[in-house]
Structures are given as C-alpha cells and as structure tokens.
Scaffold this motif. Structure first.
Motif, PDB file in Angstrom:
ATOM      1  N   LEU A 167      29.750  36.846  47.909  1.00 54.20           N
ATOM      2  CA  LEU A 167      31.070  36.854  48.719  1.00 54.20           C
ATOM      3  C   LEU A 167      31.175  36.322  49.918  1.00 54.20           C
ATOM      4  O   LEU A 167      31.153  37.019  51.263  1.00 54.20           O
ATOM      5  CB  LEU A 167      31.669  38.366  48.782  1.00 54.20           C
ATOM      6  CG  LEU A 167      31.558  39.129  47.638  1.00 54.20           C
ATOM      7  CD1 LEU A 167      31.964  40.754  47.730  1.00 54.20           C
ATOM      8  CD2 LEU A 167      32.396  38.533  46.409  1.00 54.20           C
TER       9      LEU A 167
ATOM     10  N   PRO B  78      35.766  33.856  45.123  1.00 60.47           N
ATOM     11  CA  PRO B  78      35.594  34.890  44.229  1.00 60.47           C
ATOM     12  C   PRO B  78      36.778  35.574  44.065  1.00 60.47           C
ATOM     13  O   PRO B  78      37.118  36.047  43.122  1.00 60.47           O
ATOM     14  CB  PRO B  78      34.471  35.673  44.969  1.00 60.47           C
ATOM     15  CG  PRO B  78      34.364  34.893  46.262  1.00 60.47           C
ATOM     16  CD  PRO B  78      34.929  33.435  46.123  1.00 60.47           C
ATOM     17  N   GLU B  79      37.554  35.821  45.196  1.00 57.31           N
ATOM     18  CA  GLU B  79      38.848  36.604  45.152  1.00 57.31           C
ATOM     19  C   GLU B  79      39.655  35.900  44.016  1.00 57.31           C
ATOM     20  O   GLU B  79      40.178  36.755  43.507  1.00 57.31           O
ATOM     21  CB  GLU B  79      39.491  36.411  46.408  1.00 57.31           C
ATOM     22  CG  GLU B  79      40.774  37.476  46.764  1.00 57.31           C
ATOM     23  CD  GLU B  79      40.994  37.362  48.373  1.00 57.31           C
ATOM     24  OE1 GLU B  79      40.168  37.283  49.239  1.00 57.31           O
ATOM     25  OE2 GLU B  79      42.433  37.271  48.510  1.00 57.31           O
ATOM     26  N   ILE B 157      37.159  42.806  45.622  1.00 52.09           N
ATOM     27  CA  ILE B 157      36.340  42.562  46.514  1.00 52.09           C
ATOM     28  C   ILE B 157      35.909  43.340  47.636  1.00 52.09           C
ATOM     29  O   ILE B 157      34.681  43.689  48.025  1.00 52.09           O
ATOM     30  CB  ILE B 157      36.704  40.991  47.021  1.00 52.09           C
ATOM     31  CG1 ILE B 157      37.012  39.934  46.050  1.00 52.09           C
ATOM     32  CG2 ILE B 157      35.778  40.655  48.019  1.00 52.09           C
ATOM     33  CD1 ILE B 157      35.754  39.171  45.614  1.00 52.09           C
ATOM     34  N   ARG B 161      32.437  45.388  48.096  1.00 52.43           N
ATOM     35  CA  ARG B 161      31.732  45.147  49.506  1.00 52.43           C
ATOM     36  C   ARG B 161      31.315  46.827  49.958  1.00 52.43           C
ATOM     37  O   ARG B 161      30.324  46.972  50.407  1.00 52.43           O
ATOM     38  CB  ARG B 161      32.538  44.532  50.376  1.00 52.43           C
ATOM     39  CG  ARG B 161      32.373  43.210  50.307  1.00 52.43           C
ATOM     40  CD  ARG B 161      32.831  42.585  51.901  1.00 52.43           C
ATOM     41  NE  ARG B 161      32.879  41.060  51.781  1.00 52.43           N
ATOM     42  CZ  ARG B 161      33.749  40.149  51.772  1.00 52.43           C
ATOM     43  NH1 ARG B 161      35.217  40.916  51.908  1.00 52.43           N
ATOM     44  NH2 ARG B 161      33.786  38.894  51.366  1.00 52.43           N
TER      45      ARG B 161
END
Lengths: 167, 167
Positions: A167, B78-79, B157, B161
């Motif tokens: 990310l 990625p989102e 995401i 995290r």
DNA sequence: ATTTGGTCAAACCATTTGGATAAACCATTT
DNA sequence: AAATGGTTTATCCAAATGGTTTGACCAAAT
C-alpha cells in the motif's frame, strides 16, 4: 394448563441435527421427526410447515456460531490468535457448513438474512472490523474446500504483512 | 452418423440457469428440461441422473467464476483494485451464490470438491496468495448477507493497515 | 366427575418427483 | 429402398414427500 411443549424443543434439536448432517436439501419431514423421536405430524402442528421449522433451526445454528466466535476473540500473540481461530474450524465444521447453507437460503428468505446480518454485526464487533471477519470467513471457506492447502496462523500473518506492504 | 448431441449442451445450459436462479434444492428435472426446451427424459439419457447433470453444471459455473476472477487481477492503485473486485460482486451475484452452494454440495460430492479446490488454486495464484483470496471471498460473503454494511475499497485498505499495525 | 383446551400420533391424501419404457425420428450406410 | 444405430420424445410408474384429518390423551379448570 401450561406446559406441554415437549416435542417443540425436540423438533428444533432434531431439525438442527438433520440440517448439520444432511443439509437442508436432503432433509425431509420424516427425517426430522425420526431424529426427534416424534410423529412428523407434530411439525405441522408446532411450526406450520417444514420450511418454517428448518428456518428457525437454521437461525439457532447461526446464533450458536456467532456466540462461539465471540468467545474466541483473539488475545495474546496475534499469531496464536489466528491459529486458534483456524483450529476451531475443525471442531465446528458442520456448524460452518450450516452457516453457508444459511447464506444460500438467505437469498430466498428475508428472515434468515436478517439473522445472518445480526450475527455478522456481532462478529465484526468481536473481531474488530470488517477486514478481520472477512479474513476469518474467507480462510474458513478455503479450509472447507481444501484443508491441506489452508494456510497456518503464521502464514496468515506473513501474507497480511506482504499485502499491507503493497500500500 | 456423428453429430446429434443437440440436447446435451442445451441441458447443461438450462441446468446452469436453473441452478443460478432457483438453486439446487428447488430445481427439478422438469424445470431443467423446460429451461432447455427439451423432454425431461433426455436427462436420463445423456447424464444418467439429475444429480449427475446438476453436478456437471455446477462444476462449469465454478469454472466460469474463477475465470472471471482471474481476469480481474487488481492492477493500478490498490484501493481501486479492491473496489473493482467488490463492485464485481453486483454483476455476478447469482454466480457467487452458486459457488457457495457448490461448497455446501462439496461436503457430499468429492467431484465437486475437487473442482472447487482447483478453482481455489487458480484464484490464489491470480490474486497473489491465500490472504488476498480469503479477504475477497470473505468480503463477498459479507456483501451477500448485507450489501449496505459491506466496506468500500478504501475501508478495506484502512482495515488492512490497522490489522497489519497490530503485528 | 365432567368439561375444556392444548398436545400428540396413526392413518390418510393429493401431488410431485426421478426414473424407466417403448415407440418415433433421422441421418447415414448398405 | 431397406436397414442400422444413435438420439429424442410421449407416456407411464412407483416411491417419496408435505400436509391434513381424526381421534386419543392429559393436565387443569369448572
């Protein structure tokens, strides 16, 4: 004249057993009645229909699972926590399968869906968010299909780190 | 005298349609035959039994899904990748439900389980590991039960995290 | 003691289900 | 044209299924 109800609970228990070991599709009124040691006519009397009984039994099975899941809230080392969750699949396999069957069934039964949604909210709460719950149920699915290739707790952590690193 | 086979493919297509829009449990030989525009006797001739036909249809549906999944390999931010995957649930809802039904069915059918395992291996490969696949299927389950509360790509995401931070 | 309301099982019923049978169909071969 | 072999259908069938009815049973209330 209160108290009679004997069969009602027996039927629910029997229905749950059938649901778990034969699945909704292959469970007949006579299977349930036999598992409960009761005449199959009692089903109509107490629940109106086979589907009504099975629905309620399914709902109870779902509740059992989210209760079990809540009691397993990971604590201590995260690695061990995940491993404990993964291990718990083994001892509740039938219940997880029933849960899946419930999701399928929910496509046609708003009542089942509502209870599933409730259980999901509890699960999210207990595990700390959508992502951990998704991870858990997703792993369960993989394990259900192919136990040998399902990752261990340590591998889950590693995969998680790798994913987060992107990310 | 080669070539006849007309009905066989029609039956498979019809069976797949039934599987998707009625589910295994509520699909009868006559439903399938009607969907295929064919006599229901043809089922016995081509496949031996209703279950054999449905099993094969299910297997094909599973293949379709893993093919679709492979074509969606997340790329770019990625989102957005996760969001695209989540969005794709909508257009393939019935297929995902069929996939779940396949897992349930796999408990009693080694053949179905084998194909599911194969599809799973492909999925893992395409997505880059067990964890992303688990995340995806887990999210799909949540979305299936309660689309409104399913997280967005951004939330996934963020949750990822947070989870990784706890290690 | 009788009535009453609720619980249950045995027998019954209409329908549906999956599968089997036998005849019709049709392209190809002889 | 007749025969052949694979394919498809219309019809039939036994079994299974979900549900209902009828009457027995029992505890509590009258």
């Amino acid at each position: 004249m209160l108290r009679g109800m004997g069969n009602r609970e027996d039927l629910l228990a029997g229905a749950k057993r059938c649901l778990i070991e034969r699945g909704w599709a292959h469970t007949t009124v006579r299977d349930i009645a036999s598992a409960a040691g009761v005449s199959h006519a009692a089903i109509g009397y107490h629940f109106g229909s086979k589907d009504a009984l099975l629905t309620q039994a399914l709902v109870e099975a779902v509740d059992e699972l989210s209760q079990e899941l809540a009691s397993r809230t990971p604590s201590g080392k995260p690695e061990d926590g995940w491993q404990a969750l993964i291990d718990s699949f083994t001892s509740h396999r039938a219940l997880w399968v029933a849960q899946l069957e419930a999701v399928v069934q929910a496509e046609r039964s708003p009542e089942v869906r509502e209870h599933l949604a409730k259980g999901q909210r509890e699960g999210r709460e207990g595990l700390g968010g959508s992502v951990p719950l998704a991870l858990l149920t997703g792993l369960m699915l993989q394990w259900l299909v192919d136990p040998d290739q399902a990752p261990s707790g340590a591998e889950v952590i590693a995969g998680l780190r790798a994913l987060a690193a992107e990310l």
